[in-house]
Design a protein around this motif. Sequence first.
Motif, PDB file in Angstrom:
ATOM      1  N   ILE A 176     -80.861  64.189 -19.566  1.00 24.78           N
ATOM      2  CA  ILE A 176     -81.910  63.786 -19.900  1.00 24.78           C
ATOM      3  C   ILE A 176     -82.225  62.315 -20.089  1.00 24.78           C
ATOM      4  N   ALA A 177     -81.010  61.390 -20.351  1.00 22.01           N
ATOM      5  CA  ALA A 177     -80.833  60.158 -20.139  1.00 22.01           C
ATOM      6  C   ALA A 177     -81.186  59.479 -18.799  1.00 22.01           C
ATOM      7  N   PHE A 178     -80.586  60.185 -18.031  1.00 23.34           N
ATOM      8  CA  PHE A 178     -80.648  60.263 -16.597  1.00 23.34           C
ATOM      9  C   PHE A 178     -82.127  60.227 -16.051  1.00 23.34           C
ATOM     10  N   VAL A 179     -82.779  61.046 -16.514  1.00 24.59           N
ATOM     11  CA  VAL A 179     -84.181  61.244 -16.145  1.00 24.59           C
ATOM     12  C   VAL A 179     -85.073  60.226 -16.545  1.00 24.59           C
ATOM     13  N   LYS A 180     -84.848  59.983 -17.692  1.00 29.71           N
ATOM     14  CA  LYS A 180     -85.816  58.954 -18.534  1.00 29.71           C
ATOM     15  C   LYS A 180     -85.605  57.553 -17.848  1.00 29.71           C
ATOM     16  N   ALA A 181     -84.384  57.224 -17.462  1.00 32.53           N
ATOM     17  CA  ALA A 181     -83.924  55.816 -16.847  1.00 32.53           C
ATOM     18  C   ALA A 181     -84.500  55.888 -15.276  1.00 32.53           C
ATOM     19  N   ARG A 187     -91.680  60.855  -8.825  1.00 31.60           N
ATOM     20  CA  ARG A 187     -91.739  61.210 -10.338  1.00 31.60           C
ATOM     21  C   ARG A 187     -90.450  62.092 -10.822  1.00 31.60           C
ATOM     22  N   VAL A 188     -89.819  61.694 -11.926  1.00 32.65           N
ATOM     23  CA  VAL A 188     -88.524  62.260 -12.317  1.00 32.65           C
ATOM     24  C   VAL A 188     -88.765  62.939 -13.781  1.00 32.65           C
ATOM     25  N   ASN A 189     -88.675  64.266 -13.843  1.00 28.97           N
ATOM     26  CA  ASN A 189     -88.647  65.111 -15.126  1.00 28.97           C
ATOM     27  C   ASN A 189     -87.605  65.889 -15.434  1.00 28.97           C
ATOM     28  N   ALA A 190     -87.668  66.532 -16.566  1.00 25.29           N
ATOM     29  CA  ALA A 190     -86.693  67.551 -16.693  1.00 25.29           C
ATOM     30  C   ALA A 190     -87.329  68.751 -17.574  1.00 25.29           C
TER      31      ALA A 190
END
Length: 240
Positions: free
Chosen positions: A156-161, A172-175
């Motif tokens: 989740i941290a990976f996605v947000k950064a 776009r990057v999401n989880a």
Amino acid sequence: MKKHVLITGASGGIGGAIAVKLAEEGYHLYLHYHENKKAIEDLLVRLEPFGGEYIPIQADLSSKKGYKKVVKNIFSLDAIIHNSGVSHYGLLYELDDDVAESLINLHVATPLLLTKQLIPKLLSKGSGNIIVISSIWGQTGAACEVAYSTVKGAQIAFVKALSKELAFNGIRVNAVAPGAVQTAMMKGFSFEELETIKNEIPMGKLASPENIADSVSFLLSEKSSYITGQVLAVNGGWYT
């Protein structure tokens, strides 16, 4: 225009459901698997009527260099679905070092390094999607699943950064964070334990793999074109 999507862990219940959903929608697919070749062969039979290009790729993503084998087999690319994963139950002080390393490689190091290698292919298109299948335990944590919660939280941290780093490039990057899903991962639970879990979920039932696939489809679509850096919780209200 043909769109190509990489799905890691396509031999599993969620990965297979995602593959079928995206094939129905006209995507061409790279289907990663590790050991379950029979599941991929069966999946290819299910996908055949949709008439797309479906390329199986075998690799051990829990090993340090496994992702490189996937990179070598990727050509045109429009989206990455990081879906590979295994759960782990047990007390932290009993965790074996090799198991910990494998969990970190599979859920954290491989998605990071695989994405690093494939970003140029998305940049060349001027758009793209990266979707990580995380977990409810990455959002809130679970006793007896400390290691699993840790690596899912890291996703989740990976996605947000990464979403902030790539937004200007149209990527776009999401989880997606599933709760309890009716897959092979749940086979270790007794009937009574499953009933207890269902009773804790406000909707009173486990998710189906297709519920997760529908969420992935939405995040890939133009309907979510202004959504990035988000965690879509698909858990029946279990954690809000």
